[in-house]
Design a protein around this motif. Sequence first.
Motif, PDB file in Angstrom:
ATOM      1  N   VAL A   5       1.073  -1.208   0.033  1.00 35.69           N
ATOM      2  CA  VAL A   5      -0.027  -0.093  -0.081  1.00 35.69           C
ATOM      3  C   VAL A   5       0.949   1.321   0.091  1.00 35.69           C
ATOM      4  N   ALA A   6       0.867   2.164  -1.119  1.00 33.85           N
ATOM      5  CA  ALA A   6       1.731   3.209  -0.961  1.00 33.85           C
ATOM      6  C   ALA A   6       0.998   4.491  -0.517  1.00 33.85           C
ATOM      7  N   ARG A   7       1.739   5.020   0.551  1.00 32.85           N
ATOM      8  CA  ARG A   7       1.108   6.322   0.958  1.00 32.85           C
ATOM      9  C   ARG A   7       2.049   7.097   0.931  1.00 32.85           C
ATOM     10  N   GLY A   8       1.639   8.500   0.337  1.00 34.16           N
ATOM     11  CA  GLY A   8       2.888   9.683   0.103  1.00 34.16           C
ATOM     12  C   GLY A   8       2.738  10.390   1.562  1.00 34.16           C
ATOM     13  N   PRO A   9       3.841  11.043   1.640  1.00 36.75           N
ATOM     14  CA  PRO A   9       3.954  12.169   2.822  1.00 36.75           C
ATOM     15  C   PRO A   9       3.006  13.162   3.039  1.00 36.75           C
ATOM     16  N   ARG A  10       2.666  13.302   3.966  1.00 39.86           N
ATOM     17  CA  ARG A  10       1.589  14.612   4.087  1.00 39.86           C
ATOM     18  C   ARG A  10       2.665  15.809   4.331  1.00 39.86           C
ATOM     19  N   ARG A  11       1.990  16.919   3.731  1.00 36.77           N
ATOM     20  CA  ARG A  11       2.802  18.046   3.762  1.00 36.77           C
ATOM     21  C   ARG A  11       2.062  19.300   4.305  1.00 36.77           C
TER      22      ARG A  11
END
Length: 175
Positions: A169-175
């Motif tokens: 499961v790919a999760r991008g960084p929160r910005r």
Amino acid sequence: MTTAPLRRLLLLRHAKAARPSGTEDHERPLSARGRRDARAVGRLMAEADWLPDLVLCSTARRARETWELAAGELAGLPLMRCESRLYHPPVPVLLAVVREASAHMSTVLVVGHNPSLRDTILVTAGDAVDGKLQQVRDKFPTAAIALLSWHGTWQELNSHKALLTELAVARGPRR
């Protein structure tokens, strides 16, 4: 004795979609989180060397956006075809689309929806590495990608033919 060629089927559930008021399901765009996660899918695919020969993508906006953002993270771009039959199909229809892949293609990516993708994994995987089938049964979330492998042709992909070798499961960084 020659071994049948190795085939790899990647199944990618679209990233998280927004639910704008008055927007039909087919036209729902990705949310901000979905856009981050779609890029993360592309990075994951690049790092794992999962570059497909062919991408078969649902015509739904959220699926197309997922692929466009993921593809931006890859070094090369495979052939891509939007396919209306991949918008929430039953398993036999999804498999029929995959079976149309050319014999010279070793890796195909389907970008689509649940429950179609989850059900396809559960039907085609005869076994899995490290309990991955139970993980799929429990949940196949947005931005999840599964890799099924088998020796044979695209037309031979059927019940319990493949091995589920990877699940992420790919999760991008929160910005």
